[in-house]
Design a protein around this motif. Structure first.
Motif, PDB file in Angstrom:
ATOM      1  N   ARG A  85      39.616 -20.658   8.810  1.00  0.00           N
ATOM      2  CA  ARG A  85      38.978 -20.562  10.132  1.00  0.00           C
ATOM      3  C   ARG A  85      39.733 -19.543  10.979  1.00  0.00           C
ATOM      4  N   TYR A 203      29.513 -20.370   4.156  1.00  0.00           N
ATOM      5  CA  TYR A 203      30.419 -20.246   5.301  1.00  0.00           C
ATOM      6  C   TYR A 203      31.850 -19.936   4.874  1.00  0.00           C
ATOM      7  N   GLN A 241      40.636 -26.176  -5.625  1.00  0.00           N
ATOM      8  CA  GLN A 241      39.648 -25.980  -4.558  1.00  0.00           C
ATOM      9  C   GLN A 241      38.400 -26.774  -4.866  1.00  0.00           C
ATOM     10  N   THR A 276      40.368 -30.995  -3.982  1.00  0.00           N
ATOM     11  CA  THR A 276      39.246 -31.603  -3.301  1.00  0.00           C
ATOM     12  C   THR A 276      38.057 -31.675  -4.256  1.00  0.00           C
ATOM     13  N   PRO A 303      33.959 -34.056   0.502  1.00  0.00           N
ATOM     14  CA  PRO A 303      33.404 -33.332   1.659  1.00  0.00           C
ATOM     15  C   PRO A 303      31.885 -33.213   1.579  1.00  0.00           C
ATOM     16  N   GLN A 305      30.028 -32.056   4.469  1.00  0.00           N
ATOM     17  CA  GLN A 305      29.778 -30.912   5.373  1.00  0.00           C
ATOM     18  C   GLN A 305      28.638 -31.152   6.356  1.00  0.00           C
ATOM     19  N   ASP A 343      34.897 -33.965   4.853  1.00  0.00           N
ATOM     20  CA  ASP A 343      34.987 -32.817   5.769  1.00  0.00           C
ATOM     21  C   ASP A 343      33.588 -32.583   6.342  1.00  0.00           C
ATOM     22  N   SER A 377      33.230 -21.571  11.989  1.00  0.00           N
ATOM     23  CA  SER A 377      33.945 -20.351  12.375  1.00  0.00           C
ATOM     24  C   SER A 377      33.467 -19.214  11.456  1.00  0.00           C
TER      25      SER A 377
HETATM   26  N1  SAH Z   1      37.707 -26.517  -1.483  1.00  0.00           N
HETATM   27  C1  SAH Z   1      37.668 -27.523  -0.541  1.00  0.00           C
HETATM   28  C2  SAH Z   1      38.259 -27.138   0.774  1.00  0.00           C
HETATM   29  C3  SAH Z   1      37.740 -25.907   1.407  1.00  0.00           C
HETATM   30  S1  SAH Z   1      38.357 -25.510   2.960  1.00  0.00           S
HETATM   31  C4  SAH Z   1      36.255 -28.026  -0.445  1.00  0.00           C
HETATM   32  O1  SAH Z   1      35.341 -27.442  -0.946  1.00  0.00           O
HETATM   33  O2  SAH Z   1      36.081 -29.075   0.102  1.00  0.00           O
HETATM   34  C5  SAH Z   1      38.406 -27.082   3.766  1.00  0.00           C
HETATM   35  C6  SAH Z   1      37.299 -27.348   4.687  1.00  0.00           C
HETATM   36  O3  SAH Z   1      37.261 -26.373   5.706  1.00  0.00           O
HETATM   37  C7  SAH Z   1      35.912 -27.301   4.083  1.00  0.00           C
HETATM   38  O4  SAH Z   1      35.580 -28.466   3.404  1.00  0.00           O
HETATM   39  C8  SAH Z   1      35.045 -27.097   5.298  1.00  0.00           C
HETATM   40  O5  SAH Z   1      34.693 -28.316   5.908  1.00  0.00           O
HETATM   41  C9  SAH Z   1      35.959 -26.331   6.245  1.00  0.00           C
HETATM   42  N2  SAH Z   1      35.550 -24.928   6.356  1.00  0.00           N
HETATM   43  C10 SAH Z   1      35.516 -23.986   5.393  1.00  0.00           C
HETATM   44  N3  SAH Z   1      35.063 -22.829   5.891  1.00  0.00           N
HETATM   45  C11 SAH Z   1      34.796 -23.040   7.204  1.00  0.00           C
HETATM   46  C12 SAH Z   1      34.297 -22.230   8.248  1.00  0.00           C
HETATM   47  N4  SAH Z   1      33.951 -20.969   8.045  1.00  0.00           N
HETATM   48  N5  SAH Z   1      34.154 -22.790   9.470  1.00  0.00           N
HETATM   49  C13 SAH Z   1      34.490 -24.081   9.700  1.00  0.00           C
HETATM   50  N6  SAH Z   1      34.962 -24.891   8.743  1.00  0.00           N
HETATM   51  C14 SAH Z   1      35.111 -24.376   7.497  1.00  0.00           C
END
Ligand code: SAH
Ligand code: SF4
Length: 495
Positions: A85, A203, A241, A276, A303, A305, A343, A377
């Motif tokens: 982010r 994202y 990841q 994760t 997660p 989302q 998440d 973000s």
């Molecule tokens: N590989 C893991 C973690 C990725 S990053 C997964 O897939 O769950 C961790 C968390 O950050 C993600 O699960 C997501 O909720 C958040 N995230 C990733 N990119 C983002 C972005 N551009 N804006 C806001 N949150 C984001």
């Protein structure tokens, strides 16, 4: 599709070991034989980054460095950055600005940047132009080349014509086995089992900075797990990841459920976690392993989302709400007391308030004990960054607060349900948080020292007990709860 692994050759690893020895000599020349140079290594972001930071510390340690948490004492400052982010990136630029300012008064200070941020070309360029005090930049794919890069920097400084190093070439990624590691603590260990991600959630910058999915050989992972258990670690977290797609790129090796069971079958008194997991790879086979292996914690960080099917499709998540809920239902049917965390992203481009409310209804339906919540973000190079995003930031902040309020209620139920139960906790150390729910008289009677442990559901428990419990499992009766922590009572005399 099964791909060939990209292993760093033993010859290349030996070459890097030679550079570690050369760095040790250069550092001794620079700082004197009698004083070990001190390194301050700070990792931002996810556990994978923390794990990379442990390897950087391992290599620095082999070069004869000690470590300090006091940045003012450091001879070498290394920031291991996160790009997920924008605010994570801003934070890094803030601290790097401070460090480079220190360098104007301490000319011999060495400053390096590594991790996900630096793997992006526009960031590397910004550092090159605007942060001349940074001596070297190491992209995620160049981690194992740290000794060689660092040696070049040290040598150029000694020769009196400082050369900065930028190792940020694009790559699909490699696997480097056998790098030295210095882990924090001695109780809980991260064990990376795969690197990179193939999912390209629209994202997310991770696939752009960490390369394609590549799994370590199970024999290497099991050998490292055995070593950790022999060293006395009580908890091993298998990291990736997209950890549950482990093995898809390997021929004749284990799948993730098989690997998890193999680790859990190793002799010893320990817990296994993993993170994760992606919901699309959370199979009944995996949940059956969690159900039958006592050492695997009954906690799934899954997660989701979003709770809206339209948004999930726009995010490229490869599951819908009903499929996700079906996985939760299967887990609850087969794993007694299983606990879910997740998440959530609020304000994905084009998300409407009604779609956001579908996320709130999903968290209420699943009943997570806790959430990591994020406001969307935009990240350069991702598909979502070019999608229309009409909802103003202030509106997204209101939705975000609404989500937190809803989760407070949902989480509270889980924590309250623990009251009166006796739970097994892994005691991690002194309770720094003093979570406010342990009665003050009890804390005072213990001379102000409180221990902190974690249940298999990843819930934090503060309680009074002897120091010798640190690093052990203990049975704690829960006496009080807030919506994010527990207080408990430990009765067994002695250790
Ligand atoms: N590989 C893991 C973690 C990725 S990053 C997964 O897939 O769950 C961790 C968390 O950050 C993600 O699960 C997501 O909720 C958040 N995230 C990733 N990119 C983002 C972005 N551009 N804006 C806001 N949150 C984001
Ligand atoms: Fe990012 Fe999605 Fe990969 Fe997780 S699964 S790292 S959110 S692209």
């Amino acid at each position: 599709m099964v791909k060939k692994q990209v292993m760093v050759s033993p010859e290349e690893l030996a070459r890097q070991r030679d550079f570690m020895a050369l760095c040790q000599k250069e550092l001794a020349r620079r700082y004197g034989e009698e004083k070990a140079p001190l390194a301050f290594v700070k990792s931002f972001g996810c556990q994978q980054n923390v794990s990379d930071g442990e390897k950087l510390q391992g290599m620095l340690s082999q070069m004869g460095c000690g470590f300090t948490d006091d940045i003012q004492q450091a001879d070498i400052i290394l920031y291991n950055t996160c790009a997920v982010r924008e605010n994570a990136e801003q934070k890094v630029f803030g601290v790097v600005g401070w460090a480079t300012h220190q360098k104007s008064v301490r000319k011999d200070l060495l400053i390096g940047l590594c991790g996900c941020m630096t793997q992006q070309a526009h960031i590397a360029e910004k550092v090159r132009k605007s942060y001349p005090g940074v001596d070297f930049v190491l992209g995620t794919h160049a981690l194992h080349q740290f000794p060689e890069i660092f040696y070049g920097v040290l040598q150029s400084a000694n020769e009196g014509h400082r050369r900065r190093a930028f190792a940020v070439e694009e790559s699909d990624g490699v696997i480097a086995e056998g790098l030295p590691v210095v882990r924090e603590g001695g109780i809980r260990a991260n064990l990376p089992i795969m690197y990179g991600c193939n999912n390209f959630c629209t994202y997310c910058v991770v696939p752009l900075v960490r390369g394609r999915e590549r799994s370590r050989r199970s024999a290497d992972i099991l050998a490292e797990a055995r070593e950790l258990i022999a060293q006395g670690y009580r908890e091993i977290t298998l990291l990736g990841q997209n950890v549950n797609s482990y093995g898809k790129d390997l021929e004749d090796d284990l799948s993730f459920p098989q690997l998890l069971e193999a680790v859990a079958s190793l002799p010893g008194d320990f817990w296994v976690r993993f993170m994760t997991s992606h919901p699309k790879d959370c199979t009944p086979e995996l949940m059956d392993v969690i159900a039958r292996c006592d050492k695997v914690c009954s906690h799934i960080h899954l997660p989701v989302q979003s709770g809206s099917d339209r948004v999930l499709t726009a995010m490229n998540r490869h599951y819908n709400r009903a499929q996700y809920l079906e996985k939760v239902r299967y887990a609850r049917e087969h794993i007694p007391g299983v606990n879910f965390t997740s998440d959530i992203i609020v304000g994905f481009p084009g998300e409407t308030y009604e779609e956001f409310r579908e996320t709130v209804s999903l968290i209420e339906e699943v009943g997570y004990s806790s959430l990591f919540t994020f406001i969307y973000s935009p990240r350069e190079g991702t598909r979502a960054a070019s999608m229309p995003d009409p909802v103003p930031a202030a509106e997204k902040s209101r939705w975000f607060q609404e989500l937190l309020d809803a989760q407070r209620e949902v989480g509270m139920v889980h924590y309250q349900n623990c009251v009166g139960k006796t739970l097994k906790v892994l005691v991690e150390g002194e309770g720094k948080l003093k979570n406010g729910i342990l009665p003050q008289e009890e804390i005072d009677a213990a001379g102000g020292r409180v221990l902190m442990g974690r249940t298999e559901h990843n819930m934090v428990v503060d309680f009074v007990g002897p120091e010798c419990l640190i690093g052990q499992f203990a049975q704690v009766t829960i006496t009080a709860a807030s919506n994010w922590a527990l207080a408990g009572h430990w009765e067994k005399p002695g250790c």
